[in-house]
Write an enzyme that holds these catalytic residues in place. Sequence first.
Site, mmCIF file in Angstrom:
data_model
loop_
_atom_site.group_PDB
_atom_site.id
_atom_site.type_symbol
_atom_site.label_atom_id
_atom_site.label_comp_id
_atom_site.label_asym_id
_atom_site.label_seq_id
_atom_site.Cartn_x
_atom_site.Cartn_y
_atom_site.Cartn_z
ATOM 1 N N ASP A 11 0.864 -1.162 0.000
ATOM 2 C CA ASP A 11 0.000 0.000 0.000
ATOM 3 C C ASP A 11 0.917 1.234 0.000
ATOM 4 O O ASP A 11 2.113 1.124 0.298
ATOM 5 C CB ASP A 11 -0.890 -0.044 1.248
ATOM 6 C CG ASP A 11 -1.823 1.133 1.342
ATOM 7 O OD1 ASP A 11 -2.333 1.581 0.300
ATOM 8 O OD2 ASP A 11 -2.053 1.617 2.465
ATOM 9 N N ASP A 13 -0.086 5.116 1.054
ATOM 10 C CA ASP A 13 -0.328 5.960 2.235
ATOM 11 C C ASP A 13 -0.419 5.103 3.490
ATOM 12 O O ASP A 13 -1.187 4.138 3.532
ATOM 13 C CB ASP A 13 -1.638 6.732 2.081
ATOM 14 C CG ASP A 13 -1.647 7.660 0.884
ATOM 15 O OD1 ASP A 13 -1.672 8.872 1.083
ATOM 16 O OD2 ASP A 13 -1.636 7.157 -0.258
ATOM 17 N N ASP A 170 -1.896 -1.043 5.847
ATOM 18 C CA ASP A 170 -2.244 -0.604 7.196
ATOM 19 C C ASP A 170 -3.750 -0.504 7.430
ATOM 20 O O ASP A 170 -4.184 0.004 8.465
ATOM 21 C CB ASP A 170 -1.611 0.772 7.488
ATOM 22 C CG ASP A 170 -2.240 1.876 6.648
ATOM 23 O OD1 ASP A 170 -2.278 1.729 5.406
ATOM 24 O OD2 ASP A 170 -2.692 2.878 7.223
#
Length: 218
Positions: A11, A13, A170
């Site tokens: 991922d 961000d 996240d």
Amino acid sequence: MLKKPNAMLFDLDGTLLDTAKDLGNALNQILTSLGRATVDHQTYRNIASDGAKGMLELGFGDDLKHFEFDILRQQFLDYYENNICIDTDYFEGVEQLLLALNKKHIPWGIVTNKPAFLTTQLITSFPLLQNCAVVISGDTLSERKPHPLPLLYAEQKLALDSPNTWYIGDAQRDIQSANAANMISVIAEYGYISDLNVTDEWDADLSIHTATDLLTYF
């Protein structure tokens, strides 16, 4: 014991780059222009992975229904695009991890829900990210995370003989996407997660405290 990965997907961000402050700056610029109270970093940090929609919902709360959402969203994106790398930087250990992947010739890529025009601008701003083998943005395909299609498409682009791909993110949607794609799912606990206790319910294969924790596995 987890088998050594032969590819890694990330991922963006909250996993590779800490973009929260610049996203928060975009939100607070809009709030200030409307005479509304701004939001502090600790409050908006864990919403940053939810993009413009999540940030605007946080900043305006129930009052959002009294505004033209599409106009606010475009204002948010315009400001963010023009100020995308003022306070953004790698998370601790990310550069070390990516350099190690390059040295060991383990291909890696980025799969994000961020729109392509913003993804490209960020990658251009961080030369090390330009070494990635594949980039899939939120508008690259007809589906985005938590659907597995973006991860499967990225893996296909890597053209691996016998895929053993790990995906690191996240957010719960990252883990859902990785599990649905039959990849090793890894939670980046250092990212934008408000309550680490809830991650026990995400059914991930592994959790890491820093990016360099992954060095152990290859």
